[in-house]
Design a protein around this motif. Structure first.
Motif, PDB file in Angstrom:
ATOM      1  N   ILE A  27       3.217  54.725 -83.746  1.00 20.13           N
ATOM      2  CA  ILE A  27       2.251  54.338 -82.708  1.00 20.13           C
ATOM      3  C   ILE A  27       2.292  55.332 -81.557  1.00 20.13           C
ATOM      4  CG2 ILE A  27       1.746  52.587 -80.963  1.00 20.13           C
ATOM      5  CD1 ILE A  27       2.518  50.494 -83.083  1.00 20.13           C
ATOM      6  N   PHE A  28       3.493  55.769 -81.177  1.00 15.75           N
ATOM      7  CA  PHE A  28       3.615  56.771 -80.125  1.00 15.75           C
ATOM      8  C   PHE A  28       2.911  58.054 -80.530  1.00 15.75           C
ATOM      9  CE2 PHE A  28       5.786  60.215 -77.901  1.00 15.75           C
ATOM     10  CZ  PHE A  28       5.702  59.755 -76.589  1.00 15.75           C
ATOM     11  N   ARG A  29       3.035  58.417 -81.794  1.00 18.36           N
ATOM     12  CA  ARG A  29       2.382  59.635 -82.303  1.00 18.36           C
ATOM     13  C   ARG A  29       0.874  59.504 -82.228  1.00 18.36           C
ATOM     14  NH1 ARG A  29      -0.616  63.190 -83.779  1.00 18.36           N
ATOM     15  NH2 ARG A  29      -0.382  64.490 -85.598  1.00 18.36           N
ATOM     16  N   LEU A  30       0.355  58.317 -82.547  1.00 19.63           N
ATOM     17  CA  LEU A  30      -1.092  58.127 -82.524  1.00 19.63           C
ATOM     18  C   LEU A  30      -1.652  58.098 -81.106  1.00 19.63           C
ATOM     19  CD1 LEU A  30      -1.580  55.486 -85.341  1.00 19.63           C
ATOM     20  CD2 LEU A  30      -2.238  57.880 -85.382  1.00 19.63           C
ATOM     21  N   THR A  31      -0.871  57.626 -80.149  1.00 12.65           N
ATOM     22  CA  THR A  31      -1.383  57.502 -78.790  1.00 12.65           C
ATOM     23  C   THR A  31      -1.068  58.712 -77.919  1.00 12.65           C
ATOM     24  OG1 THR A  31       0.601  56.296 -78.137  1.00 12.65           O
ATOM     25  CG2 THR A  31      -1.293  54.995 -78.829  1.00 12.65           C
ATOM     26  N   HIS A  32      -0.055  59.513 -78.274  1.00 13.68           N
ATOM     27  CA  HIS A  32       0.309  60.693 -77.498  1.00 13.68           C
ATOM     28  C   HIS A  32       0.270  61.907 -78.420  1.00 13.68           C
ATOM     29  CE1 HIS A  32       2.127  57.365 -75.311  1.00 13.68           C
ATOM     30  NE2 HIS A  32       1.936  58.084 -74.230  1.00 13.68           N
ATOM     31  N   ARG A  33      -0.893  62.346 -78.750  1.00 13.74           N
ATOM     32  CA  ARG A  33      -1.084  63.397 -79.744  1.00 13.74           C
ATOM     33  C   ARG A  33      -0.407  64.706 -79.338  1.00 13.74           C
ATOM     34  NH1 ARG A  33      -3.777  63.186 -84.354  1.00 13.74           N
ATOM     35  NH2 ARG A  33      -4.692  61.166 -84.139  1.00 13.74           N
ATOM     36  N   GLY A  34       0.436  65.217 -80.237  1.00 14.05           N
ATOM     37  CA  GLY A  34       1.026  66.526 -80.045  1.00 14.05           C
ATOM     38  C   GLY A  34       2.300  66.582 -79.230  1.00 14.05           C
ATOM     39  N   HIS A  35       2.797  65.465 -78.752  1.00 11.89           N
ATOM     40  CA  HIS A  35       3.961  65.513 -77.879  1.00 11.89           C
ATOM     41  C   HIS A  35       5.292  65.521 -78.624  1.00 11.89           C
ATOM     42  CE1 HIS A  35       1.082  64.547 -74.737  1.00 11.89           C
ATOM     43  NE2 HIS A  35       1.977  64.995 -73.892  1.00 11.89           N
ATOM     44  N   ILE A  36       5.347  64.940 -79.812  1.00 13.95           N
ATOM     45  CA  ILE A  36       6.636  64.878 -80.508  1.00 13.95           C
ATOM     46  C   ILE A  36       6.650  65.701 -81.793  1.00 13.95           C
ATOM     47  CG2 ILE A  36       7.412  62.715 -79.513  1.00 13.95           C
ATOM     48  CD1 ILE A  36       6.396  61.270 -81.946  1.00 13.95           C
ATOM     49  N   GLY A  37       5.584  66.379 -82.105  1.00 14.96           N
ATOM     50  CA  GLY A  37       5.584  67.328 -83.212  1.00 14.96           C
ATOM     51  C   GLY A  37       5.570  66.727 -84.597  1.00 14.96           C
ATOM     52  N   VAL A  41       1.442  65.261 -92.485  1.00 18.49           N
ATOM     53  CA  VAL A  41       2.280  65.060 -93.669  1.00 18.49           C
ATOM     54  C   VAL A  41       3.504  64.211 -93.317  1.00 18.49           C
ATOM     55  CG1 VAL A  41       3.703  66.227 -95.392  1.00 18.49           C
ATOM     56  CG2 VAL A  41       1.487  67.178 -94.762  1.00 18.49           C
ATOM     57  N   ARG A  42       4.163  64.552 -92.220  1.00 18.80           N
ATOM     58  CA  ARG A  42       5.310  63.745 -91.789  1.00 18.80           C
ATOM     59  C   ARG A  42       4.878  62.335 -91.417  1.00 18.80           C
ATOM     60  NH1 ARG A  42       8.413  67.643 -87.902  1.00 18.80           N
ATOM     61  NH2 ARG A  42       9.403  68.946 -89.447  1.00 18.80           N
ATOM     62  N   PHE A  43       3.696  62.222 -90.823  1.00 18.80           N
ATOM     63  CA  PHE A  43       3.171  60.908 -90.473  1.00 18.80           C
ATOM     64  C   PHE A  43       3.016  60.059 -91.733  1.00 18.80           C
ATOM     65  CE2 PHE A  43      -0.312  57.963 -89.741  1.00 18.80           C
ATOM     66  CZ  PHE A  43       0.072  57.361 -88.562  1.00 18.80           C
ATOM     67  N   GLY A  44       2.457  60.643 -92.791  1.00 16.94           N
ATOM     68  CA  GLY A  44       2.289  59.918 -94.045  1.00 16.94           C
ATOM     69  C   GLY A  44       3.613  59.523 -94.670  1.00 16.94           C
ATOM     70  N   LYS A  45       4.582  60.431 -94.625  1.00 20.88           N
ATOM     71  CA  LYS A  45       5.909  60.126 -95.173  1.00 20.88           C
ATOM     72  C   LYS A  45       6.570  58.990 -94.398  1.00 20.88           C
ATOM     73  CE  LYS A  45       7.007  64.730 -96.922  1.00 20.88           C
ATOM     74  NZ  LYS A  45       7.869  65.899 -96.761  1.00 20.88           N
TER      75      LYS A  45
END
Length: 64
Positions: A27-37, A41-45
């Motif tokens: 969820i953090f990745r979806l709301t803060h695009r590009g901040h945690i790298g 592909v990693r998201f899917g895994k």
């Protein structure tokens, strides 16, 4: 009265908490695009791992 199997209970709780942590990361990745790298592909895994952890926790809760 059924006796509670503590091993299955703790395993289910541990898997569920792990899935929650991965879900928060996604969820953090979806709301803060590009901040945690995390790329797509990693998201899917991570999503597949989260789903596996949730199904494992349901399995151990049902065995109780």
């Amino acid at each position: 009265m059924r006796k509670i199997d503590l091993k299955n209970l703790f395993t289910g709780v541990l898997l569920f908490c792990s899935a929650i942590v991965i879900g928060i990361l996604l969820i953090f990745r979806l709301t803060h695009r590009g901040h945690i790298g995390i790329g797509p592909v990693r998201f899917g895994k991570l999503f597949i791992i989260m789903c596996a952890l949730l199904s494992g926790s349901i399995y151990f809760f049902r065995r109780m």
